[in-house]
Design a protein around this motif. Structure first.
Motif, PDB file in Angstrom:
ATOM      1  N   LYS A 179       0.849  -1.194   0.000  1.00 46.49           N
ATOM      2  CA  LYS A 179       0.000   0.000   0.000  1.00 46.49           C
ATOM      3  C   LYS A 179       0.881   1.239   0.000  1.00 46.49           C
ATOM      4  CE  LYS A 179      -2.413   1.034   3.736  1.00 46.49           C
ATOM      5  NZ  LYS A 179      -2.094   2.396   4.207  1.00 46.49           N
TER       6      LYS A 179
ATOM      7  N   SER B  38      -4.151   6.071   1.223  1.00 47.37           N
ATOM      8  CA  SER B  38      -3.779   5.035   0.264  1.00 47.37           C
ATOM      9  C   SER B  38      -3.892   5.618  -1.148  1.00 47.37           C
ATOM     10  CB  SER B  38      -4.722   3.833   0.394  1.00 47.37           C
ATOM     11  OG  SER B  38      -4.642   3.011  -0.747  1.00 47.37           O
TER      12      SER B  38
ATOM     13  N   THR C 114      -8.034  -1.256  -4.347  1.00 53.71           N
ATOM     14  CA  THR C 114      -8.335  -1.182  -2.914  1.00 53.71           C
ATOM     15  C   THR C 114      -9.113  -2.424  -2.476  1.00 53.71           C
ATOM     16  OG1 THR C 114      -8.376   1.234  -2.932  1.00 53.71           O
ATOM     17  CG2 THR C 114      -9.533   0.161  -1.122  1.00 53.71           C
TER      18      THR C 114
ATOM     19  N   TYR D 108      -6.082   2.598   7.725  1.00 52.06           N
ATOM     20  CA  TYR D 108      -6.026   2.453   6.267  1.00 52.06           C
ATOM     21  C   TYR D 108      -6.986   3.508   5.733  1.00 52.06           C
ATOM     22  CZ  TYR D 108      -5.986  -0.238   1.819  1.00 52.06           C
ATOM     23  OH  TYR D 108      -5.838  -0.664   0.510  1.00 52.06           O
TER      24      TYR D 108
END
Length: 245
Positions: free
Chosen positions: A3, A14, A21, A62
């Motif tokens: 990532k 990200s 994804t 994330y």
């Protein structure tokens, strides 16, 4: 899949596109990796900028670019974010994967009517996904222990929580070690959209990147929250110009 991260006002996003994804998240779930997903728009970035506690949560999460403002900011600052990854679309795409893999799914948040409708619609659309439980967001602090235990017992691959930002992410981090969830994600108003209570902007508005304006026109009470957008733009441009001088 490694990532890559791009920073917008110190929030680490990200850089993966939507399909990448999903592939990355599936890989994480299937390999037993735990992931806390934050879908961040300009409002979330400004919240993180103004509240140290929330910023530390975002720095470890994330973070995906939920909002065209993030994509524009990346363009202005020459960062490799080219595509929005919106919360409601991410939820639906992950449900499609749950349908394929037979994952356990738990839904928490929204009003009793909305969560029941959202659960019914998601189960009908993704019948092979195992909807192991759902509960509305109107609970007292003393009920949290029971809720955490209930979620932990179901061992959800996907845990979607709609308590509003930053409350939903604070709640997830507070109980993260005990929830037994593979991927947990704050989903804001997504259950309202899925239930049909709130209409998402028509596709033409989405393509014109005016979804935020449609929502403001539909819900004028949002105007205070929407003030984060011009503040975000000004702050990004200020930082860009100061880094040049």
């Amino acid at each position: 899949m490694a990532k890559q991260v791009a920073k917008i006002l110190d929030v680490p996003f990200s850089t993966l596109g939507f399909r990448e994804t999903i592939a990355d998240m599936v890989e994480r779930i299937e390999s037993g990796q735990k992931t806390h997903v934050v879908t961040a728009n300009p409002e979330i970035v400004m919240l993180a900028r103004e509240h140290q506690g929330f910023r530390s949560i975002v720095e470890q999460a994330y973070v995906v670019p939920d909002g065209i403002g993030i994509v524009y900011a990346a363009k202005w600052t020459n960062q490799p974010i080219y595509e929005r990854v919106t919360g409601v679309e991410l939820l639906e795409a992950l449900m499609a994967e749950a349908n394929q893999y037979g994952w356990n799914v738990y839904l928490l948040g929204a009003s009793p009517e909305v969560i029941e409708l959202a659960a019914t619609k998601l189960q009908a659309r993704y019948p092979q996904a195992r909807l192991v439980g759902y509960r509305n967001g109107y609970f007292k602090e003393e009920e949290e222990e029971q809720i955490v235990q209930e979620i932990a017992e179901t061992r959800p691959h996907l845990l979607f929580v709609a308590l509003g930002a930053p409350k939903q992410d604070n709640w997830l981090v507070k109980y993260r070690e005990r929830l037994n969830a593979s991927l947990m994600m704050g989903v804001g108003g997504s259950f309202d959209v899925i239930s049909g209570k709130v209409k998402r902007a028509p596709e033409v508005w989405q393509k014109l990147h005016l979804e935020w304006f449609y929502r403001l026109a539909s819900e004028p009470s949002r105007w205070k929250r929407q003030l984060a957008i011009p503040r975000f733009v000004v702050t990004v441009l200020k930082e860009k110009w100061s880094s040049r001088s």
